[in-house]
Motif scaffolding. Sequence first.
Motif, PDB file in Angstrom:
ATOM      1  N   LYS A   5      18.411  36.086   8.363  1.00  0.00           N
ATOM      2  CA  LYS A   5      18.393  37.384   7.678  1.00  0.00           C
ATOM      3  C   LYS A   5      18.910  38.491   8.587  1.00  0.00           C
ATOM      4  O   LYS A   5      19.660  39.367   8.156  1.00  0.00           O
ATOM      5  CB  LYS A   5      16.973  37.733   7.206  1.00  0.00           C
ATOM      6  N   ARG A   6      18.516  38.463   9.853  1.00  0.00           N
ATOM      7  CA  ARG A   6      18.993  39.479  10.798  1.00  0.00           C
ATOM      8  C   ARG A   6      20.505  39.403  10.950  1.00  0.00           C
ATOM      9  O   ARG A   6      21.192  40.417  10.939  1.00  0.00           O
ATOM     10  CB  ARG A   6      18.318  39.310  12.154  1.00  0.00           C
ATOM     11  N   GLN A   7      21.022  38.183  11.120  1.00  0.00           N
ATOM     12  CA  GLN A   7      22.472  38.016  11.277  1.00  0.00           C
ATOM     13  C   GLN A   7      23.216  38.492  10.038  1.00  0.00           C
ATOM     14  O   GLN A   7      24.255  39.143  10.131  1.00  0.00           O
ATOM     15  CB  GLN A   7      22.813  36.546  11.575  1.00  0.00           C
ATOM     16  N   GLY A  59      26.599  42.514   7.499  1.00  0.00           N
ATOM     17  CA  GLY A  59      26.809  43.435   6.387  1.00  0.00           C
ATOM     18  C   GLY A  59      27.037  44.867   6.833  1.00  0.00           C
ATOM     19  O   GLY A  59      27.700  45.649   6.145  1.00  0.00           O
ATOM     20  N   LEU A  60      26.497  45.225   7.982  1.00  0.00           N
ATOM     21  CA  LEU A  60      26.672  46.572   8.537  1.00  0.00           C
ATOM     22  C   LEU A  60      27.926  46.683   9.408  1.00  0.00           C
ATOM     23  O   LEU A  60      28.239  47.749   9.918  1.00  0.00           O
ATOM     24  CB  LEU A  60      25.456  46.955   9.379  1.00  0.00           C
ATOM     25  N   GLY A  61      28.621  45.567   9.606  1.00  0.00           N
ATOM     26  CA  GLY A  61      29.780  45.572  10.496  1.00  0.00           C
ATOM     27  C   GLY A  61      29.364  45.542  11.945  1.00  0.00           C
ATOM     28  O   GLY A  61      30.031  46.126  12.803  1.00  0.00           O
ATOM     29  N   CYS A  62      28.256  44.848  12.227  1.00  0.00           N
ATOM     30  CA  CYS A  62      27.702  44.796  13.578  1.00  0.00           C
ATOM     31  C   CYS A  62      27.533  43.355  14.031  1.00  0.00           C
ATOM     32  O   CYS A  62      27.606  42.422  13.234  1.00  0.00           O
ATOM     33  CB  CYS A  62      26.342  45.498  13.618  1.00  0.00           C
ATOM     34  N   LEU A  63      27.259  43.198  15.305  1.00  0.00           N
ATOM     35  CA  LEU A  63      26.980  41.877  15.868  1.00  0.00           C
ATOM     36  C   LEU A  63      25.993  42.022  17.011  1.00  0.00           C
ATOM     37  O   LEU A  63      25.825  43.096  17.574  1.00  0.00           O
ATOM     38  CB  LEU A  63      28.270  41.204  16.355  1.00  0.00           C
ATOM     39  N   LYS A  64      25.339  40.919  17.324  1.00  0.00           N
ATOM     40  CA  LYS A  64      24.462  40.865  18.491  1.00  0.00           C
ATOM     41  C   LYS A  64      25.197  40.026  19.525  1.00  0.00           C
ATOM     42  O   LYS A  64      25.460  38.852  19.306  1.00  0.00           O
ATOM     43  CB  LYS A  64      23.115  40.249  18.129  1.00  0.00           C
ATOM     44  N   SER A  65      25.544  40.653  20.623  1.00  0.00           N
ATOM     45  CA  SER A  65      26.347  40.008  21.654  1.00  0.00           C
ATOM     46  C   SER A  65      25.464  39.290  22.676  1.00  0.00           C
ATOM     47  O   SER A  65      24.395  39.779  23.022  1.00  0.00           O
ATOM     48  CB  SER A  65      27.178  41.057  22.385  1.00  0.00           C
ATOM     49  N   PRO A  66      25.960  38.175  23.185  1.00  0.00           N
ATOM     50  CA  PRO A  66      25.255  37.575  24.326  1.00  0.00           C
ATOM     51  C   PRO A  66      25.475  38.443  25.567  1.00  0.00           C
ATOM     52  O   PRO A  66      26.380  39.279  25.599  1.00  0.00           O
ATOM     53  CB  PRO A  66      25.931  36.209  24.482  1.00  0.00           C
ATOM     54  N   ALA A  67      24.654  38.235  26.564  1.00  0.00           N
ATOM     55  CA  ALA A  67      24.773  38.991  27.815  1.00  0.00           C
ATOM     56  C   ALA A  67      26.028  38.571  28.573  1.00  0.00           C
ATOM     57  O   ALA A  67      26.461  37.424  28.493  1.00  0.00           O
ATOM     58  CB  ALA A  67      23.540  38.761  28.678  1.00  0.00           C
ATOM     59  N   GLY A  68      26.591  39.528  29.304  1.00  0.00           N
ATOM     60  CA  GLY A  68      27.681  39.215  30.218  1.00  0.00           C
ATOM     61  C   GLY A  68      29.089  39.317  29.661  1.00  0.00           C
ATOM     62  O   GLY A  68      30.045  38.986  30.362  1.00  0.00           O
ATOM     63  N   VAL A  69      29.256  39.791  28.438  1.00  0.00           N
ATOM     64  CA  VAL A  69      30.600  39.935  27.875  1.00  0.00           C
ATOM     65  C   VAL A  69      31.214  41.229  28.416  1.00  0.00           C
ATOM     66  O   VAL A  69      30.603  42.291  28.324  1.00  0.00           O
ATOM     67  CB  VAL A  69      30.567  39.948  26.329  1.00  0.00           C
ATOM     68  N   PRO A  70      32.420  41.166  28.981  1.00  0.00           N
ATOM     69  CA  PRO A  70      33.045  42.363  29.553  1.00  0.00           C
ATOM     70  C   PRO A  70      33.337  43.429  28.499  1.00  0.00           C
ATOM     71  O   PRO A  70      33.693  43.124  27.363  1.00  0.00           O
ATOM     72  CB  PRO A  70      34.361  41.853  30.143  1.00  0.00           C
ATOM     73  N   ALA A  71      33.186  44.687  28.917  1.00  0.00           N
ATOM     74  CA  ALA A  71      33.487  45.834  28.064  1.00  0.00           C
ATOM     75  C   ALA A  71      33.935  46.979  28.955  1.00  0.00           C
ATOM     76  O   ALA A  71      33.471  47.114  30.080  1.00  0.00           O
ATOM     77  CB  ALA A  71      32.261  46.233  27.254  1.00  0.00           C
TER      78      ALA A  71
END
Length: 117
Positions: free
Chosen positions: A51-53, A58-70
């Motif tokens: 449900k969270r995913q 639906g909001l155009g969002c994601l939950k990222s894992p740790a350590g992804v460069p930005a």
Amino acid sequence: MRILALIGVLVANPALAAEPRELVTGSDAVLCLSAESLDAATASATGSLQKRQDRLRGLGCLKSPAGVPATLLTGSDGVWSVRFRPEGMSDGITLWGRPSAFTLPDGSPLPTVKAQR
């Protein structure tokens, strides 16, 4: 010429100049295509994983894992625009997140900047 443009941006926004530009995502970082979706995405942290995913998607969002460069692009009012660069996406994508969603590349927390009185 690019150097002058960068200096102009940093001088115009002292808060941005104080922030590190190369970051990585922290654990459970929530990032969105739109800054306006961040509050709703943060509030949708309850319920089953599926449900969270679904809500985040639906909001155009994601939950990222740790350590992804930005790379920090802009930052104001507790909302940052970053160039999110997961593996396999060399150019990355521009997303929005809260400063608390990021750490320094070595995993240490971001330095806090105290407000001036």
